[in-house]
Write an enzyme that holds these catalytic residues in place. Structure first.
Site, short mmCIF file in Angstrom:
data_model
loop_
_atom_site.label_atom_id
_atom_site.label_comp_id
_atom_site.label_asym_id
_atom_site.label_seq_id
_atom_site.Cartn_x
_atom_site.Cartn_y
_atom_site.Cartn_z
N LYS A 170 -1.65 -11.01 -28.44
CA LYS A 170 -0.32 -10.50 -28.20
C LYS A 170 0.02 -10.75 -26.74
O LYS A 170 -0.90 -11.01 -25.96
CB LYS A 170 -0.25 -9.01 -28.52
CG LYS A 170 -1.20 -8.13 -27.67
CD LYS A 170 -0.94 -6.70 -27.87
CE LYS A 170 0.08 -6.15 -26.91
NZ LYS A 170 -0.43 -5.90 -25.55
N HIS A 200 -5.39 -5.41 -31.28
CA HIS A 200 -6.74 -4.85 -31.24
C HIS A 200 -6.80 -3.37 -31.61
O HIS A 200 -7.86 -2.84 -31.88
CB HIS A 200 -7.39 -5.11 -29.87
CG HIS A 200 -6.97 -4.15 -28.80
ND1 HIS A 200 -5.81 -4.28 -28.10
CD2 HIS A 200 -7.56 -3.03 -28.33
CE1 HIS A 200 -5.70 -3.30 -27.24
NE2 HIS A 200 -6.75 -2.51 -27.35
N GLU A 238 -1.97 6.48 -20.85
CA GLU A 238 -3.07 5.82 -20.13
C GLU A 238 -3.08 6.32 -18.69
O GLU A 238 -2.03 6.64 -18.13
CB GLU A 238 -2.86 4.31 -20.12
CG GLU A 238 -2.87 3.70 -21.50
CD GLU A 238 -2.83 2.18 -21.43
OE1 GLU A 238 -3.89 1.56 -21.51
OE2 GLU A 238 -1.74 1.62 -21.25
N ASP A 257 4.75 -4.33 -24.20
CA ASP A 257 3.30 -4.37 -24.14
C ASP A 257 2.66 -3.49 -25.21
O ASP A 257 1.58 -3.79 -25.71
CB ASP A 257 2.86 -3.89 -22.74
CG ASP A 257 1.38 -4.09 -22.46
OD1 ASP A 257 0.82 -5.09 -22.95
OD2 ASP A 257 0.78 -3.26 -21.74
N HIS A 262 0.99 -1.99 -30.74
CA HIS A 262 0.01 -0.91 -30.90
C HIS A 262 0.61 0.38 -31.49
O HIS A 262 0.07 0.95 -32.44
CB HIS A 262 -0.64 -0.57 -29.56
CG HIS A 262 -1.32 -1.74 -28.89
ND1 HIS A 262 -1.87 -2.77 -29.61
CD2 HIS A 262 -1.55 -2.03 -27.59
CE1 HIS A 262 -2.40 -3.65 -28.77
NE2 HIS A 262 -2.22 -3.23 -27.55
N LYS A 358 1.79 4.28 -18.36
CA LYS A 358 0.67 4.02 -17.45
C LYS A 358 0.67 5.11 -16.39
O LYS A 358 1.70 5.76 -16.14
CB LYS A 358 0.87 2.67 -16.75
CG LYS A 358 0.94 1.49 -17.72
CD LYS A 358 -0.38 0.81 -17.83
CE LYS A 358 -0.33 -0.41 -18.70
NZ LYS A 358 -1.49 -0.55 -19.58
C1 BG6 Z 1 -3.32 -3.92 -24.20
C2 BG6 Z 1 -2.22 -3.78 -23.19
O1 BG6 Z 1 -2.88 -4.65 -25.31
O2 BG6 Z 1 -3.74 -2.61 -24.63
C3 BG6 Z 1 -2.70 -2.95 -22.01
O3 BG6 Z 1 -1.81 -5.05 -22.74
C4 BG6 Z 1 -3.24 -1.62 -22.48
O4 BG6 Z 1 -1.65 -2.76 -21.06
C5 BG6 Z 1 -4.27 -1.81 -23.59
O5 BG6 Z 1 -3.84 -0.97 -21.37
C6 BG6 Z 1 -4.68 -0.49 -24.19
O6 BG6 Z 1 -5.76 -0.69 -25.07
P1 BG6 Z 1 -6.94 0.35 -25.19
O7 BG6 Z 1 -7.84 -0.22 -26.22
O8 BG6 Z 1 -7.56 0.46 -23.82
O9 BG6 Z 1 -6.32 1.65 -25.60
#
Ligand code: BG6
Length: 507
Positions: A170, A200, A238, A257, A262, A358
């Site tokens: 992505k 992911h 986050e 993003d 997600h 963030k």
């Molecule tokens: C990524 C984003 O796809 O996912 C990031 O580009 C983000 O900005 C991340 O921090 C979060 O993934 P996880 O697995 O750390 O929750």
């Protein structure tokens, strides 16, 4: 898809070569190689398996292997790191790294792909190079052109009895139009069955568990609708900032993003109808139906925020506009909150509130379901003035678990209600294997199971829903202090509906 957990009982993947474009990048070191290491540990890699790293830097295979060895070990063993603080077994690593070779080349140069073809034929024992999985761990602008060159070099044509598949990272497009254009471009070279668009979040056990939890139990699903649910909150908070990814982030922002990918995985899994089986199309069709029934988001029911200076987890954080590669007058959002409505019989009238940001006070990914309030007639004339809040919370990370909040009578002669909580923690019941989440996804792509990957129509529908917010993104974002729960405007968004976000601190 849940039967794929506890991997040790699954057979090794079929013989293949994994080609990683972007071999010297962060994703490869931090996640892909540790994931391959774990797959090797679980004996899920085939005997006849090879990895070819492709990148621009001039380097020998020996130098590449040494570079990997140095960094990957750290990622595998780092406590609290993405690979989860696992054990490093040198024998397993040596077995894996001995199958790794490196090819330097520019992806803009057709010669690179001709050399790659010869390289694959050399490392693989199979006729015409056998099965190959191409992993595009490169900048999004290179997805289309790289697939085109793979096609021109004859690398996407499947030899007899072998597969050729492409995993695409992505962000898939940057809006509806560009996602459609990218789909057209890659579908002129590949069939849909050869394309694995990765998200992911779908590799996370707790995310896969949403379906098991909903449909594997008799007691939740009957309540899972507008008769009983008041609203749903989906939070992906986050603590990290942009961590040196300023250039990428400036052009992307929190919405692109995180949201159509997600957060929409969580949204669709929580809102979908029961599929008839775990077959990939059965699951993906039901997820798609949720998006089809979701109204396009309104910019008036959304808040874009950007972090100002502050303190996160005891450290000073500079304002977003002072991060490297970020414009001093940037309007890119680092936080977004939005309200979604689904026009179907299950959900009409139930708002879904989504937020992600963030540099927030606490790392927290959760889906919180708020049930309707109990009528208080029975408690008239008692000390109970208001009903307790009934929440079911799926805590996806960290401290993975599920909790149920309800009211109980405080012991004593008076009738008083007190809020109590029942909580299940994964780690109390299961041995949690250190993993990155990419293991499942790489393995599934090798065995050709697309369930946990994104279909073209789903990606496009996701963009359609957020497009109005993208179109209104020239507005100044609301500032929030780093280390807070986001801008005040996000609180106002729910307050307008007489509701409030669950506090990020202390639960
Ligand atoms: C990524 C984003 O796809 O996912 C990031 O580009 C983000 O900005 C991340 O921090 C979060 O993934 P996880 O697995 O750390 O929750």
């Amino acid at each position: 898809m849940t039967e794929k957990t506890g991997r040790t009982s699954a057979p090794p993947a079929p013989a293949c070569t994994l080609v990683i474009f972007g071999a010297t990048g962060d994703l490869t070191h931090r996640l892909l190689m540790p994931a391959l290491y774990n797959l090797a540990r679980w004996t899920l890699l085939p005997e006849d398996f090879h990895v070819v790293g492709v990148s621009r830097s001039e380097m020998s295979s020996e130098a590449y292997r040494a570079d990997l060895a140095e960094t990957v070990r750290g990622f595998i063993t780092a406590k609290g790191g993405e690979a989860g603080g696992g054990e490093f077994d040198p024998a397993i690593w040596d077995g894996l790294v001995s199958r790794v070779t490196y090819l330097s080349g520019d992806l803009a140069d057709a010669g690179t792909f001709a050399r790659l073809k010869a390289h694959i034929a050399e490392v693989s024992a199979a006729p015409e190079g056998g099965s190959v999985l191409f992993y595009l761990a490169v900048a999004a602008a290179l997805f289309g052109p790289t697939v085109k060159r793979l096609g021109e070099a004859g690398l996407t044509a499947e030899p007899e009895g072998a597969f050729r598949r492409v995993i695409i990272e992505k962000p898939f497009g940057h809006d509806l139009q560009s996602a459609e254009a990218l789909d057209r471009e890659i579908l002129s070279v590949l069939s849909e069955g050869q394309i694995f668009r990765i998200d992911h979040f779908l590799g996370k056990e707790t995310v896969q568990n949403i379906l098991t939890f909903r449909f594997g139990n008799g007691m939740f699903e009957p309540l899972w609708n507008r008769d009983h649910i008041d609203h749903v909150q989906i939070t992906v908070a986050e603590t990290v900032g942009v961590e040196g990814r300023g250039r990428f982030y400036e052009a992307t922002g929190a919405l692109r993003d995180m949201v159509p990918n997600h957060l929409f995985q969580l949204f669709t899994l929580v809102a979908m109808e029961p599929p008839i089986s775990f077959a990939s199309e059965a699951v993906r069709d039901k997820k798609q139906e949720v998006l089809l029934a979701t109204r396009s988001a309104s910019p008036e029911a959304a808040v874009r925020g950007q972090y100002a200076a502050g303190r996160v987890e005891g450290r000073d954080v500079t304002e977003y506009r002072r991060e490297p590669d970020v414009a001093r007058d940037s309007r890119t959002e680092t936080f977004v909150a939005l309200t979604l409505g689904i026009d179907n019989w299950r959900w009409a009238g139930v708002p879904f509130y989504l937020r992600t940001g963030k540099a927030m006070t606490r790392r927290d990914t959760e889906i919180a379901i708020r049930f309707k309030q109990a009528p208080l007639t029975l408690f008239r004339g008692t000390d109970v003035e208001e009903a307790v809040e009934n929440w079911l919370v799926l805590q996806l990370q960290p401290d993975e678990g599920i909790s149920l909040q309800f009211g109980a009578k405080v012991p004593g002669p008076a009738v008083r209600l007190h809020t109590v909580e029942m909580r299940f923690c994964y780690r109390d019941f299961f041995k949690i294997e250190a993993s990155t989440g990419y293991e499942t996804l790489i393995y599934d792509a090798m065995i050709g199971d697309p369930t946990l990957f994104q279909r073209a129509d789903t990606i496009e529908e996701g963009w359609r829903i957020v497009q109005p917010i993208i179109d209104a993104a020239d507005r100044e974002p609301a500032l929030y202090e780093a280390g807070s729960a986001g801008p005040r405007e996000a609180e106002d968004l729910l307050a307008r509906d007489g509701r409030a976000w669950r506090p990020l601190e202390g639960h």
